[in-house]
Scaffold this active site. Structure first.
Site, PDB file in Angstrom:
ATOM      1  N   SER A   1      72.199  82.606 -20.834  1.00  0.00           N
ATOM      2  CA  SER A   1      71.373  81.960 -20.128  1.00  0.00           C
ATOM      3  C   SER A   1      71.694  80.736 -19.518  1.00  0.00           C
ATOM      4  O   SER A   1      72.834  80.770 -18.813  1.00  0.00           O
ATOM      5  CB  SER A   1      69.971  81.857 -20.900  1.00  0.00           C
ATOM      6  OG  SER A   1      68.705  81.609 -20.123  1.00  0.00           O
TER       7      SER A   1
ATOM      8  N   ARG B   1      55.248  77.253 -20.931  1.00  0.00           N
ATOM      9  CA  ARG B   1      55.928  78.307 -21.758  1.00  0.00           C
ATOM     10  C   ARG B   1      55.397  79.727 -21.581  1.00  0.00           C
ATOM     11  O   ARG B   1      56.306  80.723 -21.634  1.00  0.00           O
ATOM     12  CB  ARG B   1      55.792  77.672 -23.165  1.00  0.00           C
ATOM     13  CG  ARG B   1      56.440  78.682 -24.082  1.00  0.00           C
ATOM     14  CD  ARG B   1      57.994  78.686 -24.080  1.00  0.00           C
ATOM     15  NE  ARG B   1      58.543  79.422 -25.270  1.00  0.00           N
ATOM     16  CZ  ARG B   1      59.781  79.593 -25.518  1.00  0.00           C
ATOM     17  NH1 ARG B   1      60.816  78.945 -24.317  1.00  0.00           N
ATOM     18  NH2 ARG B   1      60.236  80.056 -26.818  1.00  0.00           N
TER      19      ARG B   1
ATOM     20  N   ASP C   1      67.135  92.798 -17.596  1.00  0.00           N
ATOM     21  CA  ASP C   1      67.032  91.508 -17.398  1.00  0.00           C
ATOM     22  C   ASP C   1      66.643  91.263 -15.922  1.00  0.00           C
ATOM     23  O   ASP C   1      67.518  91.466 -15.280  1.00  0.00           O
ATOM     24  CB  ASP C   1      68.245  90.638 -17.843  1.00  0.00           C
ATOM     25  CG  ASP C   1      68.084  89.023 -17.854  1.00  0.00           C
ATOM     26  OD1 ASP C   1      67.073  88.639 -17.248  1.00  0.00           O
ATOM     27  OD2 ASP C   1      68.981  88.477 -18.312  1.00  0.00           O
TER      28      ASP C   1
ATOM     29  N   HIS D   1      65.562  89.455 -20.774  1.00  0.00           N
ATOM     30  CA  HIS D   1      66.547  88.491 -20.848  1.00  0.00           C
ATOM     31  C   HIS D   1      66.564  88.208 -22.340  1.00  0.00           C
ATOM     32  O   HIS D   1      67.881  87.718 -22.578  1.00  0.00           O
ATOM     33  CB  HIS D   1      65.881  87.326 -19.764  1.00  0.00           C
ATOM     34  CG  HIS D   1      66.903  86.023 -19.894  1.00  0.00           C
ATOM     35  ND1 HIS D   1      68.181  85.984 -19.409  1.00  0.00           N
ATOM     36  CD2 HIS D   1      66.640  84.802 -20.577  1.00  0.00           C
ATOM     37  CE1 HIS D   1      68.528  84.999 -19.564  1.00  0.00           C
ATOM     38  NE2 HIS D   1      67.592  84.261 -20.135  1.00  0.00           N
ATOM     39  N   ASP D   2      65.761  88.082 -22.913  1.00  0.00           N
ATOM     40  CA  ASP D   2      65.722  87.738 -24.329  1.00  0.00           C
ATOM     41  C   ASP D   2      66.772  88.569 -25.124  1.00  0.00           C
ATOM     42  O   ASP D   2      67.057  88.247 -26.408  1.00  0.00           O
ATOM     43  CB  ASP D   2      64.425  87.949 -25.146  1.00  0.00           C
ATOM     44  CG  ASP D   2      63.770  86.506 -25.092  1.00  0.00           C
ATOM     45  OD1 ASP D   2      64.223  85.583 -24.623  1.00  0.00           O
ATOM     46  OD2 ASP D   2      62.450  86.490 -25.592  1.00  0.00           O
TER      47      ASP D   2
END
Lengths: 372, 372
Positions: A151, A221, A317, A350-351
């Site tokens: 990232s 967040r 992602d 993405h994680d």
């Protein structure tokens, strides 16, 4: 000997500087909080720099001082892992602008004796990398065996090669991009507006009040967290499952598990992160575009590079999709660089790079073992 | 004769009710703001109901009273258009829970003489459809030639067929879904939390203060707006283009055009929309899952239907992607329904159905001309 001594945990250095930033502001002093694992060998040839993501920190493989949780990348870093303190001298530093001990908006401005808040200079990914280079100088590391990051960490790795080509032997860039897209910027702008809309933000000067803009930061967040997951991952994990109750409440409590999960993510985050740092680091990411610094052509940034590259993306992602990694690969090919690229099947979005990903570990391990 | 008289613009009806809601609350009276265009023919066989999206309204082809802008679907509705007042009796009603004249949280609670605010009952898509059915009864329309809608409008159309199968001749469902996914819910929850985090929201009782939670609602709109556009569309339209200035500001003003655009979307939206209505309507959408009402099997909802269906999706719509339309088509096939389905190439994302889309118009026109 404590762990903190045996490894170089919870370290902090104050470097005189000044560090000339992209904004043409001179920052001095420059404080950098960092950790090291393993021992630098005699010819200083086994150093690996790990670059962390937006809300990451230097505690890559040690417990987080606030949450008490284990390091954010213990799957990649540790004994018997691809990045191994038995073989490598591992450095991970809190990025400039963050809030875990490195200089950032919560730091004291020596000119006033008060927190910088929004008077902290706007920084860039390149500024973060310059600060890391100052740290490596301080640690006696000239050339890195490898720079590794996912990232925003991957952005720093790319920037390392573009700025200090002779100092990076190998570069591992995971789930990343060479620029922030319009959609990336848009999501970050929503987060910034959520923070700045919170009256408790007070123009950034909330440090004295002991009452930070938690509601705004929590919303920021939550919005960001959705972009870290995939639609299919959310469906697999939560679907439309209700909380532990018989039926819909016909109210505005968290009826769905996914609502409860998101709220929890927001609440947990504000306990460990500074709202102003969130503004500064998202800004740095939005400003990021390596091609722009090189006449608009990404390949130019890597022309003549001797660095070996390993790029990894994940199928689900959508924050930094495979297309962005391919774009980097094409530029590296055009620059005649040594590059390997793997797209890994995953539903974790993405994680995925932070989670259990055996294929990612195999690829990084093989790539680093061939590094020199 | 004014336009308002010739067409049935800016109308409002107070129906005694009560309307029994899914929450088991009885709502009475039920006020419905609506517009009609064209004339109901002698055998009442030319009525088309248009169902609007989350932040839409009854002004489908007339000027919006607040913004002064032309109707939101003049590309589809008007002389010579697929839905034509010369041939059709067109009805478009503000949905229950909204803020353009139909009963919603801003309405006066007859029990207290004060605005309902969060004491308004939580409603569902089915409740919206029930209210529309009451309006059609009032207007003397038994069976619709067609029900037509995009996005949440498409959900209402599906719900119409499921609830009143004998009253819908043809159904046009555009850029929609038969349920809200975990990701859909997650984005809505971010918007709701942004509104409720705004201190000016005051638990919903902000109507008297004359100072609504605009900052929270604006952030909610910005987050939602990103989901209405596609990544490729944002890149085409804005890319990384800076505002009209030489370079980055190294500050937190809107440097990028996409930031400025998003902020503008947020600011414009709060001028015309009520924050509590946003809470209620997003909740209704999140609760939406037609299969759930029918034992978990979507096909069961449409078993034995005589309604003709036309489904349209857009390639770059990631809010209600083509897969969701296909899921409906498969269920309709399993129910032996008459269904045509077209996926249209577009880079405009979910918003495509509101924009110039000649292929959509051709498909809808052909489908409606064959309706009876």
């Amino acid at each position: 000997m404590t762990d903190d001594q045996r490894f170089g945990l919870n370290r902090r250095v104050r470097l005189e500087g000044p560090l000339r930033l992209d904004s043409r502001v001179d920052l001095a002093p420059v404080e950098i909080a960092y950790e090291t694992y393993g021992t630098l060998n005699a010819d200083a040839s086994n150093a690996i720099l790990i670059c962390h993501a937006l809300t990451g920190d230097q505690h890559v493989a040690s417990h987080h001082p606030v949450t008490g949780k284990e390091g954010w990348w213990t799957r990649m870093v540790g004994e018997g892992k691809p990045i191994d303190p038995a073989r490598h001298f591992i450095v991970c530093a809190n990025v400039l602008g963050s809030c875990m001990g490195s200089s950032g908006p919560a730091s004291i401005d020596p000119a006033t004796g008060l927190p910088f808040a929004m008077r902290f200079p706007v920084i860039t990914i390149r500024d973060m990398v310059r600060a890391q280079a100052m740290l490596l100088d301080h640690l006696g590391v000239g050339r890195l065996l490898a720079a590794v990051g996912g990232s925003m960490g991957g952005m720093q790795v790319l920037q390392w090669v573009a700025t200090y080509p002779e100092r990076v032997g190998s570069a591992v860039v995971i789930a990343s991009a060479a620029r922030h897209s319009a959609q990336n910027i848009a999501f970050h702008e929503v987060g910034r507006q959520a923070i700045m809309a919170d009256p408790k933000w007070r123009g950034g000067d909330y440090y004295g009040a002991g009452d930070p803009p938690s509601a705004g930061l929590s919303v920021a967040r939550m919005a960001a967290h959705i972009t870290y997951l995939s639609e299919e991952g959310l469906t697999e994990k939560f679907g439309r499952q209700l909380q532990a109750r018989d039926a819909k409440s016909f109210g505005f409590d968290a009826d769905f598990q996914v609502e409860s999960y998101l709220r929890h993510q927001g609440i947990r985050f504000v306990e460990r992160f500074d709202a102003n740092s969130y503004l500064y680091i998202t800004r740095a990411m939005d400003y990021f575009d390596i091609a722009e610094e090189h006449g608009g052509t990404l390949a130019t940034a890597f022309k003549g590079t001797a660095t070996r590259f390993c790029l990894i993306s994940f199928t689900s992602d959508w924050l930094y999709p495979t297309a962005e990694s391919r774009r980097i690969v094409h530029a590296l090919n055009a620059a005649n660089a040594h590059v390997s690229f793997v797209e890994i099947e995953s539903s974790f979005g993405h994680d995925a790079f932070l989670l259990d990903a055996p294929e990612m570990n195999r690829v990084v391990d093989g790539f680093l073992r061939a590094a020199s």
